[in-house]
Design a protein around this motif. Structure first.
Motif, PDB file in Angstrom:
ATOM      1  N   TYR A   1      -7.219  -0.714   9.054  1.00  0.00           N
ATOM      2  CA  TYR A   1      -8.049  -1.175   8.110  1.00  0.00           C
ATOM      3  C   TYR A   1      -7.558  -2.145   7.197  1.00  0.00           C
ATOM      4  O   TYR A   1      -6.606  -2.119   6.990  1.00  0.00           O
TER       5      TYR A   1
ATOM      6  N   SER B   1      -4.933   4.158  -0.241  1.00  0.00           N
ATOM      7  CA  SER B   1      -5.181   5.677   0.354  1.00  0.00           C
ATOM      8  C   SER B   1      -5.767   7.053  -0.857  1.00  0.00           C
ATOM      9  O   SER B   1      -6.561   7.841   0.231  1.00  0.00           O
TER      10      SER B   1
ATOM     11  N   TYR C   1     -13.475   2.907   6.110  1.00  0.00           N
ATOM     12  CA  TYR C   1     -12.804   3.322   5.491  1.00  0.00           C
ATOM     13  C   TYR C   1     -12.502   4.375   4.045  1.00  0.00           C
ATOM     14  O   TYR C   1     -12.157   5.152   4.377  1.00  0.00           O
TER      15      TYR C   1
END
Length: 339
Positions: free
Chosen positions: A188, A275, A3
């Protein structure tokens, strides 16, 4: 690919290039980061000073501190994006809709009318599609009158490389064949995002006290919570918000350490769940940083949308004004449910 490798590889700023993107209600730059990583040049407008500082510290584009209204003067641009304040339409904001002074849609419509972009989009909570659906229809009608085909879709960030279940309505106005991004193959978990940090703590860590643990237990019993609201590392996180990051509430995000103690998330953990790459540094005090993170559009979701904007702009096909008029009814696409 892990990730962290994914977000650091994808969200690298590209050399500033046309087309110009006006980023309204820009926040700390979550949307802008995704668009700059796809090679767009951004120009942000945001009223919060800390958000502007974060935007300018991390991104190539400038960010003007301004309170936007329908009388604001906007420059021309090929693209307009933004996240008009969602509190008027969120459950937490009591869904006052058009009666709420925080409503940013008059300014967004004015920007589209003045800038005359080839394509535009705004992001908002899904509450706008339900209790406030009449107002959504009115917004779409005004934007359609500017000769755009308007389509909207409910996207879940977990399907676009974000380790978090976060449903948001994406509304796009265009004059040709625009396609919403296809979901990614890989999904993820929270462990993928913060597994290396979850068991760490130091003198700055904030642990729940015995009284807070008791309050959380009462909160979860009263709300008939089946699964504790802790961060479960084996699955995507629940939606990250200002309230459950910055506020010491029963709904707060927290990590359970091996010894049973529960720790509130750090700024970096919250940012990873949204993110943001580790190089992205938030400005201001801790509470302000949490608020910036909770209000942001996840950059990886923005990155996926920006890729489709690039594809659309590279395409030469456009409908004529008469063909656009024939397609005036908004097209609601398949709603993607949270996982």
């Amino acid at each position: 690919m892990t990730y962290l490798d994914s977000i650091h590889q994808s969200l690298r700023l590209q050399a500033s290039a046309s087309p110009l993107v006006l980023d309204l209600f820009a926040g700390c730059g979550g949307l802008a980061l995704g668009f700059e990583a796809q090679g767009f040049e951004t120009y942000g407008f945001e009223m919060n000073a800390d958000c502007c500082a974060t935007y300018q510290h991390n991104l190539k584009g400038d960010c003007v501190q301004a309170k936007l209204g329908s009388d604001f003067q906007f420059p021309s641009a090929q693209v307009v994006i933004g996240g008009p304040p969602c509190q008027p339409f969120s459950v937490g904001g009591h869904q006052k809709g058009i009666r709420d002074s925080r409503d940013g849609f008059p300014a967004f419509i004015a920007a589209v009318e003045q800038a005359k972009p080839d394509i535009w989009m705004f992001e908002n909570v899904k509450g706008l599609m339900y209790r406030n659906k009449p107002y959504l229809d009115a917004i779409i009608s005004e934007l359609e009158d500017l000769d755009y085909i308007v389509e909207y879709k409910l996207l879940n960030a977990v399907q676009y490389g974000v380790p978090q279940n976060r449903e948001r309505m994406i509304v796009v106005g265009h004059r040709g064949d625009f396609l919403f991004p296809e979901p990614a193959v890989v999904r993820y978990s929270a462990r993928d995002a913060v597994g290396d940090l979850a068991c760490q703590h130091d003198e700055k860590s904030k642990f729940l006290t015995a009284s807070m643990d008791a309050y959380v237990a009462r909160y979860e019993t009263a709300s008939k919570c089946i699964t504790p609201r802790d961060l479960h590392l084996d699955r995507p996180a629940r939606t990250v918000t200002c309230r459950n990051l910055a506020g010491a509430t029963g709904d707060m995000h927290r990590v359970v350490l091996p010894d049973g103690r529960r720790r509130r998330l750090t700024v970096r953990e919250g940012a990873r769940l949204q993110s943001f790459p580790d190089w992205f540094e938030f400005q201001g005090k801790e509470e302000s940083q949490f608020n910036q993170i909770g209000n942001a559009v996840p950059p990886m979701l923005a990155y996926a949308i920006a890729a489709e904007f690039r594809r659309y702009l590279d395409s030469k096909f456009r409908f004529s004004p008469s063909e656009i008029q024939q397609r005036k009814n908004p097209k609601q696409l398949e709603l993607l449910s949270s996982v």
